[in-house]
Design a protein around this motif. Structure first.
Motif, PDB file in Angstrom:
ATOM      1  N   GLU A  63      23.013  45.440  30.861  1.00  0.00           N
ATOM      2  CA  GLU A  63      24.146  46.102  31.513  1.00  0.00           C
ATOM      3  C   GLU A  63      24.294  45.631  32.960  1.00  0.00           C
ATOM      4  O   GLU A  63      25.414  45.472  33.467  1.00  0.00           O
ATOM      5  N   ALA A  64      23.154  45.391  33.611  1.00  0.00           N
ATOM      6  CA  ALA A  64      23.204  44.873  34.975  1.00  0.00           C
ATOM      7  C   ALA A  64      23.753  43.449  34.992  1.00  0.00           C
ATOM      8  O   ALA A  64      24.491  43.059  35.900  1.00  0.00           O
ATOM      9  N   ALA A  65      23.402  42.664  33.980  1.00  0.00           N
ATOM     10  CA  ALA A  65      23.833  41.271  33.932  1.00  0.00           C
ATOM     11  C   ALA A  65      25.327  41.137  33.663  1.00  0.00           C
ATOM     12  O   ALA A  65      26.015  40.311  34.278  1.00  0.00           O
ATOM     13  N   PHE A  66      25.844  41.942  32.759  1.00  0.00           N
ATOM     14  CA  PHE A  66      27.234  41.774  32.325  1.00  0.00           C
ATOM     15  C   PHE A  66      28.186  42.825  32.891  1.00  0.00           C
ATOM     16  O   PHE A  66      29.403  42.708  32.742  1.00  0.00           O
ATOM     17  N   GLY A  67      27.651  43.866  33.542  1.00  0.00           N
ATOM     18  CA  GLY A  67      28.494  44.950  34.021  1.00  0.00           C
ATOM     19  C   GLY A  67      28.758  45.954  32.907  1.00  0.00           C
ATOM     20  O   GLY A  67      28.612  45.638  31.723  1.00  0.00           O
ATOM     21  N   CYS A  68      29.121  47.161  33.274  1.00  0.00           N
ATOM     22  CA  CYS A  68      29.370  48.200  32.275  1.00  0.00           C
ATOM     23  C   CYS A  68      30.070  49.383  32.939  1.00  0.00           C
ATOM     24  O   CYS A  68      30.305  49.385  34.151  1.00  0.00           O
ATOM     25  N   LYS A  69      30.408  50.357  32.142  1.00  0.00           N
ATOM     26  CA  LYS A  69      30.953  51.618  32.647  1.00  0.00           C
ATOM     27  C   LYS A  69      29.974  52.734  32.296  1.00  0.00           C
ATOM     28  O   LYS A  69      29.475  52.799  31.172  1.00  0.00           O
ATOM     29  N   LYS A  70      29.708  53.595  33.250  1.00  0.00           N
ATOM     30  CA  LYS A  70      28.764  54.682  33.054  1.00  0.00           C
ATOM     31  C   LYS A  70      29.347  55.982  33.605  1.00  0.00           C
ATOM     32  O   LYS A  70      30.085  55.981  34.592  1.00  0.00           O
ATOM     33  N   GLU A  71      28.993  57.067  32.970  1.00  0.00           N
ATOM     34  CA  GLU A  71      29.390  58.378  33.460  1.00  0.00           C
ATOM     35  C   GLU A  71      28.273  58.948  34.326  1.00  0.00           C
ATOM     36  O   GLU A  71      27.111  58.968  33.919  1.00  0.00           O
ATOM     37  N   VAL A  72      28.631  59.390  35.517  1.00  0.00           N
ATOM     38  CA  VAL A  72      27.644  60.003  36.406  1.00  0.00           C
ATOM     39  C   VAL A  72      28.020  61.463  36.653  1.00  0.00           C
ATOM     40  O   VAL A  72      29.199  61.803  36.726  1.00  0.00           O
ATOM     41  N   SER A  73      27.007  62.300  36.772  1.00  0.00           N
ATOM     42  CA  SER A  73      27.206  63.718  37.087  1.00  0.00           C
ATOM     43  C   SER A  73      26.564  64.001  38.444  1.00  0.00           C
ATOM     44  O   SER A  73      25.462  63.518  38.722  1.00  0.00           O
ATOM     45  N   PHE A  74      27.239  64.776  39.281  1.00  0.00           N
ATOM     46  CA  PHE A  74      26.702  65.076  40.599  1.00  0.00           C
ATOM     47  C   PHE A  74      27.313  66.371  41.113  1.00  0.00           C
ATOM     48  O   PHE A  74      28.385  66.797  40.673  1.00  0.00           O
ATOM     49  N   ASN A  75      26.616  66.999  42.024  1.00  0.00           N
ATOM     50  CA  ASN A  75      27.108  68.219  42.661  1.00  0.00           C
ATOM     51  C   ASN A  75      27.716  67.876  44.017  1.00  0.00           C
ATOM     52  O   ASN A  75      27.130  67.100  44.785  1.00  0.00           O
ATOM     53  N   HIS A  76      28.864  68.435  44.319  1.00  0.00           N
ATOM     54  CA  HIS A  76      29.445  68.239  45.645  1.00  0.00           C
ATOM     55  C   HIS A  76      30.282  69.466  46.029  1.00  0.00           C
ATOM     56  O   HIS A  76      30.569  70.326  45.203  1.00  0.00           O
TER      57      HIS A  76
END
Length: 375
Positions: free
Chosen positions: A132-145
């Motif tokens: 994924e680092a080599a080719f790129g990807c899409k990821k979902e991230v969760s965070f509090n703000h």
């Protein structure tokens, strides 16, 4: 009058201190000596002034340059200097602490209360695979703000109501306090106790945010991870951090990327490395072998007489540079595997082969020593 201390000494930093070093030192000392933390302590009050003055000069590149060259004389009108010209210490303190929490210290007014304050940056991490680092990807991230309360739109007052101007401070958020000191009467400004420095009174609080005007929520975002990103690198999503106050900009969401190790490849920069076993006969006679790459197996011809530990390069089969998109190389090292569990016929053939090549440990040693000692 006592001679002024060196500004670097006041902040406890060296002349090579970075902007971050200065900020850290100022933040620590300003909190330590703030009048609200040391009520009635004239010495702490004086040190608070001294810390603000030192930071006011050293944090300004132009003033710092003049100070480094001329010292305190650079700001002494009697010496031809420019002086501080209305320098407001409370502006510095407010830029760090948002005008709340303590009281704005000296200078007061409502500058700290009404100043636009940028939201804090929010930090999170995400784990991805080597590929994924080599080719790129899409990821979902969760965070509090922190976001502005949707029910009251940040006012802190219940729907259908509005905050009212504080009668005690008349909306300034500050009240004047006089203190007797060894030097006479001294006047400072402190947050109004009635409105807690906001200048507003909320008679009917918003239940959703408990009159704070802001709430902390969990948010999810889909993030594009660029091809070529390396372990430990960060991605910044602008304005996705905590909400700013008084019209200030939002902070950023900072995502640190952690790349899991690969079972076969290792990465250095944009090049990748691996080891490949080959048969004794392939090394001796040369052969076309399959080489694993990030894009699948590729054919590669190794020459006859290849020795164990020999390395070969496949150009452009590494990882793309995150900025230029130019790909690195794949470097593989071959390990020659010596055959085991030979049958009688195979041993006989290898023995005959060794004799025909005059191969033996003793003959090899003799040849080796002759080369070293030239005998």
């Amino acid at each position: 009058m006592a001679e002024k201390r060196d500004y670097y000494e006041v902040l406890g930093v060296g002349k090579d201190a970075t902007e971050a070093d200065l900020k850290k030192a100022y933040r620590t000392l300003a909190k330590k000596y703030h009048p609200d933390m040391n009520p009635g302590d004239a010495e702490a009050e004086q040190k608070f002034k001294e810390v603000n003055e030192a930071y006011g000069v050293l944090s300004d590149p132009d003033k710092k340059s003049k100070y480094d060259q001329f010292g305190h004389a650079a700001f002494d009108p009697a010496s031809g200097g420019t002086g501080f010209g209305g320098f407001d210490f409370s502006d510095i303190f407010s830029s760090f602490f948002g005008g709340g929490g303590f009281g704005g210290g000296f200078g007061g007014g409502n500058s700290g209360r009404s100043r636009a304050v940028a939201g804090e940056d929010v930090f999170t991490r995400i784990d991805i695979t080597f590929e994924e680092a080599a080719f790129g990807c899409k990821k979902e991230v969760s965070f509090n703000h922190i976001e502005k309360c949707p029910d009251c739109n940040g006012s802190g007052a219940a729907k259908g109501t509005s905050p009212e101007t504080c009668n005690e401070c008349h909306g300034t958020g500050q009240v004047s306090v006089r203190q007797n000191t060894a030097f006479g009467m001294f006047q400072t400004s402190r947050p109004c106790s009635s409105c807690r420095g906001t200048g507003k009174i909320i008679k009917t609080p918003c239940k959703n945010c408990n009159s704070r005007g802001y709430i902390k929520i969990k948010k999810k975002l889909e993030v594009s991870i660029p091809a070529g990103i390396d372990n430990g690198q960060r991605i910044a999503l602008r304005n996705e951090g905590d909400c700013g106050r008084n019209g200030g900009p939002n902070g950023d969401l900072i995502i640190e990327v952690r790349v899991r190790r690969h079972a076969f490849f290792e990465r250095e920069g944009n090049n990748i490395y691996c080891e490949i076993p080959i048969a004794f006969t392939e090394a001796a006679l040369g052969a076309e072998i399959d080489v694993p790459t990030l894009e699948g197996n590729k054919k590669y011809t190794i020459p006859e007489g290849t020795q164990t530990g020999s390395s070969f390069v496949m150009s452009g089969k590494g990882i793309a540079d995150i900025n230029t998109k130019r790909k690195g190389d794949l470097v593989f090292v071959v390990n020659v595997e010596v055959p085991k569990n030979l049958n009688a016929k195979q041993k006989e053939l290898l023995t005959e082969f060794a004799k025909s090549c005059n191969e033996s440990n003793n003959s090899k040693k003799t040849s080796f020593f002759k080369k070293i000692f030239n005998k």
